[in-house]
Design a protein around this motif. Structure first.
Motif, short mmCIF file in Angstrom:
data_model
loop_
_atom_site.label_atom_id
_atom_site.label_comp_id
_atom_site.label_asym_id
_atom_site.label_seq_id
_atom_site.Cartn_x
_atom_site.Cartn_y
_atom_site.Cartn_z
N UNK A 43 19.31 0.29 4.83
CA UNK A 43 20.39 -0.87 4.81
C UNK A 43 21.17 -1.19 5.60
N UNK A 44 21.14 -0.43 7.27
CA UNK A 44 21.29 -0.77 8.31
C UNK A 44 20.63 -2.02 8.79
N UNK A 45 19.56 -1.81 8.68
CA UNK A 45 18.39 -3.25 9.21
C UNK A 45 18.59 -4.32 8.03
N UNK A 46 18.90 -4.37 7.12
CA UNK A 46 19.47 -5.02 5.75
C UNK A 46 20.61 -5.67 6.81
N UNK A 87 13.78 9.11 1.88
CA UNK A 87 14.29 9.29 2.65
C UNK A 87 15.44 8.40 3.58
N UNK A 88 14.97 6.99 4.18
CA UNK A 88 15.60 6.80 4.64
C UNK A 88 16.44 4.71 4.32
N UNK A 92 13.90 -0.48 -6.21
CA UNK A 92 14.32 -0.30 -4.48
C UNK A 92 15.19 -0.52 -3.99
N UNK A 93 15.26 -0.22 -2.94
CA UNK A 93 16.43 -0.15 -2.55
C UNK A 93 17.70 -1.51 -2.65
N UNK A 96 0.77 -1.37 -0.04
CA UNK A 96 0.27 0.02 -0.48
C UNK A 96 1.04 1.43 0.13
N UNK A 97 0.46 2.24 0.63
CA UNK A 97 1.29 3.78 1.13
C UNK A 97 2.81 3.38 1.60
N UNK A 98 2.50 1.98 2.32
CA UNK A 98 4.16 1.98 2.79
C UNK A 98 5.01 1.15 1.82
N UNK A 99 4.49 1.26 0.90
CA UNK A 99 5.41 1.02 -0.49
C UNK A 99 6.65 1.91 -0.95
N UNK A 100 6.09 3.33 -0.47
CA UNK A 100 7.02 4.56 -0.75
C UNK A 100 8.36 4.25 0.29
N UNK A 101 7.96 3.56 0.80
CA UNK A 101 9.33 3.33 1.92
C UNK A 101 10.39 3.05 1.10
N UNK A 102 10.56 1.63 0.32
CA UNK A 102 11.33 1.48 -0.06
C UNK A 102 12.18 1.50 -1.65
N UNK A 103 10.95 2.48 -2.31
CA UNK A 103 10.72 3.24 -4.16
C UNK A 103 13.03 4.10 -3.29
N UNK A 104 14.05 3.69 -3.62
CA UNK A 104 15.14 4.03 -3.63
C UNK A 104 15.23 5.78 -4.36
N UNK A 105 14.36 6.54 -5.15
CA UNK A 105 13.94 6.98 -5.86
C UNK A 105 13.52 8.46 -4.85
N UNK A 106 12.43 7.85 -4.21
CA UNK A 106 11.58 8.57 -2.95
C UNK A 106 11.48 8.57 -1.56
#
Length: 181
Positions: A126-129, A120-121, A152-153, A108-118
């Protein structure tokens, strides 16, 4: 031996005074002898004395707490991304929990978290991975955003269906579910 004498002997071996009676014990309340197939009938020698029981209990080792697996589900908007990542970090930092696996599933809207171009995190992801968290994105949501794995990131995986993955992890694999903002 008559049944009254047998009852008294059982009570004596158990360390109970002979003035007490046990309901439903040896002989089932009748004076008839117990049948040979009756597992509740006393033997002439006790198989375990109270002292042996205490010793056995003292020498048993405690079963360690089981390791746990957790899936965080993030569907929030951009303003909630930092809070969601903080929840995952807080679980990882909790030394009172023996973690086996942690998954962050976005759809859903949470997908923006992992979009590399969008996002800020990207650095925090990467730290969590690097700490062993598996971050997974819903392919149905990716399609809705016209995104590919290349968008994706680095290190973020994909699953065919976010809700399907949640169902599998919770019902099939025993993951604890945390809906994060």
């Amino acid at each position: 031996m008559d049944s009254e004498h047998t009852r008294r002997r059982v009570l004596e071996l158990a360390g109970v005074g002979t003035g007490l009676a046990l309901a439903g014990c040896v002989g089932g309340g009748t004076d008839a002898p117990a049948s040979t197939g009756d597992t509740a009938s006393p033997t002439s020698e006790p198989t375990e004395t109270p002292e042996e029981t205490d010793t056995a209990t003292e020498t048993e080792t405690e079963t360690p707490d089981p390791t746990m697996s957790t899936v965080f589900h993030f569907t929030g908007d951009v303003s909630q991304q930092e809070h969601a990542l903080g929840n995952v970090s807080n679980l990882l930092a909790d030394d009172t929990i023996d973690l086996d696996d942690v998954v962050l599933l976005v759809n859903g809207s949470g997908f923006r978290l992992v979009l590399a171009e969008q996002t800020e995190h990207a650095e925090k992801l990467t730290e969590l991975l690097d700490e062993g968290v598996s971050i997974r994105a819903c392919e149905n949501t990716m399609e809705r955003f016209s995104a590919t794995e290349d968008d994706l990131v680095d290190g973020v995986g994909t699953v065919p269906s976010g809700v399907g993955e949640l169902t599998k992890l919770q019902a099939g694999d025993g993951y604890a579910y945390i809906k994060t903002p």
